[in-house]
Design an enzyme around this catalytic site. Structure first.
Site, mmCIF file in Angstrom:
data_model
loop_
_atom_site.group_PDB
_atom_site.id
_atom_site.type_symbol
_atom_site.label_atom_id
_atom_site.label_comp_id
_atom_site.label_asym_id
_atom_site.label_seq_id
_atom_site.Cartn_x
_atom_site.Cartn_y
_atom_site.Cartn_z
ATOM 1 N N ASP A 256 0.788 -1.148 0.174
ATOM 2 C CA ASP A 256 0.010 0.089 0.044
ATOM 3 C C ASP A 256 0.872 1.215 -0.069
ATOM 4 O O ASP A 256 0.894 1.819 1.094
ATOM 5 C CB ASP A 256 -0.960 -0.030 1.337
ATOM 6 C CG ASP A 256 -1.721 1.166 1.515
ATOM 7 O OD1 ASP A 256 -2.392 1.607 0.596
ATOM 8 O OD2 ASP A 256 -1.659 1.731 2.683
ATOM 9 N N CYS A 318 -7.438 12.783 -2.546
ATOM 10 C CA CYS A 318 -6.223 12.709 -2.917
ATOM 11 C C CYS A 318 -5.714 14.001 -3.275
ATOM 12 O O CYS A 318 -6.550 14.912 -3.933
ATOM 13 C CB CYS A 318 -5.824 11.804 -4.300
ATOM 14 S SG CYS A 318 -6.078 10.018 -3.921
ATOM 15 N N ASP A 353 -8.066 1.410 -9.323
ATOM 16 C CA ASP A 353 -8.128 1.889 -7.892
ATOM 17 C C ASP A 353 -8.394 3.375 -8.010
ATOM 18 O O ASP A 353 -7.598 4.135 -8.131
ATOM 19 C CB ASP A 353 -6.987 1.517 -6.955
ATOM 20 C CG ASP A 353 -6.905 2.235 -5.756
ATOM 21 O OD1 ASP A 353 -8.151 2.434 -5.140
ATOM 22 O OD2 ASP A 353 -5.799 2.303 -4.933
ATOM 23 N N GLY A 354 -9.775 3.753 -7.280
ATOM 24 C CA GLY A 354 -9.859 5.203 -6.972
ATOM 25 C C GLY A 354 -10.506 6.046 -8.243
ATOM 26 O O GLY A 354 -10.170 5.647 -9.262
ATOM 27 N N GLY A 402 -8.191 11.072 3.465
ATOM 28 C CA GLY A 402 -7.151 10.383 2.577
ATOM 29 C C GLY A 402 -6.129 9.957 3.711
ATOM 30 O O GLY A 402 -6.067 10.532 4.810
ATOM 31 N N ARG A 419 3.861 5.506 2.957
ATOM 32 C CA ARG A 419 2.902 5.289 2.026
ATOM 33 C C ARG A 419 3.221 6.654 0.784
ATOM 34 O O ARG A 419 2.889 6.242 -0.266
ATOM 35 C CB ARG A 419 1.392 5.743 2.628
ATOM 36 C CG ARG A 419 0.567 5.134 1.369
ATOM 37 C CD ARG A 419 -0.983 5.241 1.879
ATOM 38 N NE ARG A 419 -1.870 4.553 1.152
ATOM 39 C CZ ARG A 419 -2.300 5.125 -0.140
ATOM 40 N NH1 ARG A 419 -1.839 6.247 -0.406
ATOM 41 N NH2 ARG A 419 -3.306 4.348 -0.868
ATOM 42 N N GLU A 482 -24.067 16.898 -23.089
ATOM 43 C CA GLU A 482 -25.503 16.393 -23.648
ATOM 44 C C GLU A 482 -25.576 15.139 -23.124
ATOM 45 O O GLU A 482 -26.573 14.596 -22.793
ATOM 46 C CB GLU A 482 -24.755 16.224 -25.205
ATOM 47 C CG GLU A 482 -26.330 15.780 -26.101
ATOM 48 C CD GLU A 482 -25.864 15.746 -27.362
ATOM 49 O OE1 GLU A 482 -25.654 16.662 -28.192
ATOM 50 O OE2 GLU A 482 -25.901 14.547 -27.868
HETATM 51 P P1 XMP Z 1 -11.565 7.230 -4.148
HETATM 52 O O1 XMP Z 1 -11.768 8.037 -5.262
HETATM 53 O O2 XMP Z 1 -12.433 5.961 -3.983
HETATM 54 O O3 XMP Z 1 -10.164 6.592 -4.294
HETATM 55 O O4 XMP Z 1 -12.022 8.232 -2.903
HETATM 56 C C1 XMP Z 1 -9.611 5.794 -2.940
HETATM 57 C C2 XMP Z 1 -8.260 5.420 -3.372
HETATM 58 O O5 XMP Z 1 -7.211 6.542 -3.103
HETATM 59 C C3 XMP Z 1 -5.990 6.301 -2.731
HETATM 60 N N1 XMP Z 1 -5.893 7.388 -1.672
HETATM 61 C C4 XMP Z 1 -5.053 8.587 -1.493
HETATM 62 N N2 XMP Z 1 -4.337 8.728 -2.497
HETATM 63 N N3 XMP Z 1 -3.715 10.666 -1.183
HETATM 64 C C5 XMP Z 1 -3.464 10.037 -2.372
HETATM 65 O O6 XMP Z 1 -2.972 10.659 -3.055
HETATM 66 C C6 XMP Z 1 -4.254 10.063 0.059
HETATM 67 O O7 XMP Z 1 -4.558 10.923 0.975
HETATM 68 C C7 XMP Z 1 -5.063 8.900 -0.160
HETATM 69 N N4 XMP Z 1 -5.878 8.020 0.521
HETATM 70 C C8 XMP Z 1 -6.302 7.132 -0.339
HETATM 71 C C9 XMP Z 1 -5.967 4.851 -2.398
HETATM 72 O O8 XMP Z 1 -5.182 4.422 -3.402
HETATM 73 C C10 XMP Z 1 -7.611 4.637 -2.325
HETATM 74 O O9 XMP Z 1 -7.844 3.223 -2.639
#
Ligand code: XMP
Length: 492
Positions: A256, A318, A353-354, A402, A419, A482
């Site tokens: 992670d 993020c 992811d994300g 985050g 991390r 649109e």
């Molecule tokens: P979503 O869009 O679901 O994204 O909110 C979750 C993913 O974001 C990552 N993550 C972070 N990335 N700063 C970052 O740049 C942070 O503080 C942070 N916290 C989480 C992580 O991969 C997660 O699954």
């Protein structure tokens, strides 16, 4: 020569498109809507739904992990806490559901019937295994064997009333084979024995009932368990000891870090992988070159290394990209890594992811090669996520932060600092805010899976892997306007 996925979203021409920049091209649908199959796999693990909850301390602890696995996905437990707490959480996940009871209540053959009856009542069970002093199974006694005769009841011994021809199963028996034996012999309890006929567990018809038929299970019928880890082995002796114990309960470790294309982290993970017997997902990365390096230049154990997780700076909490100028939107990153996987190791799994804001973003990830998606944003507001429900202007909300936010650093132990890049201590790479409280995760999963299925039906893809052949196109600004509700009087 750029591969197909990057070409699809013009990443081969230098574009870094995100979910909002693309739409899936509609396709011919030759199957019935209820024939859509969203099951998927990563290495040896099968999942009924292609969804994971993020390894974040406002998203996944044991409650979320248990529920995600029961519903057929996976919850990855975060690492922003002590090793003791991590051990406690993974134990709870593994013990939440299993088809085999491990600490079986036994009685010796010379036990009085009265004593056996009182134990059944005390443990609220309908039967006991009878074992000799070597733990060898020699009988089974159930409440149906208890005599009506008072004299016998008060003075008799278990060996006089027990069933002696015991049907047993061998250690490692599958759920299906156990169910078959129970049914064939019309019995309710199946003692499980090792090669020396010693008792190692008990399977009952009650435990085999599929309350959660989609659950993600290990070979022994327990819930799959995943935990986030740092890319370096802990330094303290005590922590190494607990870490090794943790590994007994974890199926998949998720390395992670925000950027896994770093020499030190790559070497650190090699050491961890060589020392622990589990599967590993590595990430996050964002480019073809990073995946190419991990797949061709590093000597990882390929039985253990099962998937890559991708996307950098695209999460809703993020701030890496705005703080550092570096990032890889999840759609772009998925296409990049999918091309490397196709070229060097087509069996490698891929997790996007994300960055998912709307339900329609999920199917888009599969068109550029994802096998599963991970989101924190959709799950942080659930009843099962850690934290309390607050109220802001009459609306129920929960905190979502985050892992690189100032707030996540308040946890004693500096567990999360590695991390990010060195100066996370002074330069946060995430924010903390609120998301609406949305109730049980089951409802959210229902919405997400319906969104994926409907997208697949429009696209004409019956299975997740069929989505990889579906075309997507870049939309213009007016195309985007649109494709959302527009030109209405009110705010929709
Ligand atoms: P979503 O869009 O679901 O994204 O909110 C979750 C993913 O974001 C990552 N993550 C972070 N990335 N700063 C970052 O740049 C942070 O503080 C942070 N916290 C989480 C992580 O991969 C997660 O699954």
């Amino acid at each position: 020569m750029p591969g197909n996925y990057r070409k699809k979203i013009l990443a081969d021409q230098g574009w870094m498109h995100a979910f909002d920049d693309v739409l899936i091209k509609p396709g011919f649908t030759s199957f019935d809507p209820n024939e859509v199959d969203i099951s998927t796999s990563l290495g040896p693990y099968n999942f009924s739904i292609p969804i994971m909850s993020a390894a974040m301390d406002t998203v996944t602890e044991e409650r979320m992990a248990i529920q995600m696995a029961l519903l057929g996905g996976l919850g990855v437990i975060h690492r922003n806490c002590s090793f003791e707490k991590r051990l406690e959480m993974v134990k709870k996940v593994k013990r939440a559901r299993g088809y085999m009871v491990e600490n079986v209540a036994t009685v010796p053959p010379d036990c009085s019937i009265l004593e056996a009856k009182s134990r059944m009542e005390q443990f609220e069970i309908s039967g006991l295994v009878v074992a000799d002093d070597q733990q060898k199974v020699i009988g089974v006694v159930t409440s149906r064997d208890l005599p009506f005769d008072k004299k016998m009841m008060n003075h008799g011994l278990v060996k006089d009333i027990m069933t002696k021809d015991v049907i047993t199963g061998k250690e490692g028996i599958t759920r299906e084979a156990a169910a078959e034996l129970l049914y064939k012999h019309r019995i309710e309890k199946l003692p499980i024995v090792d090669d020396e006929c010693k008792l190692v567990g008990l399977i009952t018809t009650k435990d085999l009932k599929p309350d959660f038929p989609k659950a993600s299970l290990d070979k022994r019928g327990r819930l799959l368990c995943a935990l986030a880890i740092s890319p370096v082995m802990p330094e303290k002796k005590e922590e190494i000891k607990i870490f090794k114990e943790i590994a007994q309960y974890v199926d998949i470790f998720f390395v992670d870090v925000a950027d896994f294309y770093k020499k030190k982290d790559i070497e650190g993970v090699k050491e961890i992988m060589d020392n622990l017997n589990a599967s590993f997902v590595l990430g996050n990365i964002g480019t073809f070159e990073a995946a190419e390096f991990l797949l061709t230049k590093v000597d990882y154990d390929r039985d253990k290394f099962i998937a890559l997780k991708v996307g950098m700076g695209s999460g809703s909490i993020c701030s890496t990209s705005i703080q550092t100028g570096v990032g890889a939107p999840t759609l772009f990153a998925t296409a990049q890594i999918a091309d490397a996987i196709e070229k060097y190791d087509p069996k490698m799994g891929l997790i996007a992811d994300g960055g998912f804001k709307n339900l329609g973003d999920l199917p888009k990830a599969f068109t550029v090669g994802a096998d599963m998606i991970m989101t924190g944003h959709f799950f942080a507001g659930c009843s099962e996520s850690p934290g309390l429900v607050d109220t802001i202007q009459g609306r129920k909300v929960k905190v979502y932060r985050g892992m690189g936010s100032k707030e996540a650093r308040f946890v004693e132990g500096d567990y999360i600092f590695d991390r990010y890049s060195k100066d996370m201590k002074t330069l946060p790479e995430g924010v903390s805010d609120y998301v609406p409280f949305v109730g049980p995760v089951e409802g959210v999963i229902d919405q997400l899976t319906t969104g994926i299925k409907n997208g697949m039906i429009y696209a004409g893809a019956q299975k997740i892997k069929d989505m990889k052949d579906v075309e997507i196109g870049i939309v213009t600004v007016s195309g985007k306007v649109e494709s959302e509700p527009h030109d209405l009087v009110g705010k929709w």
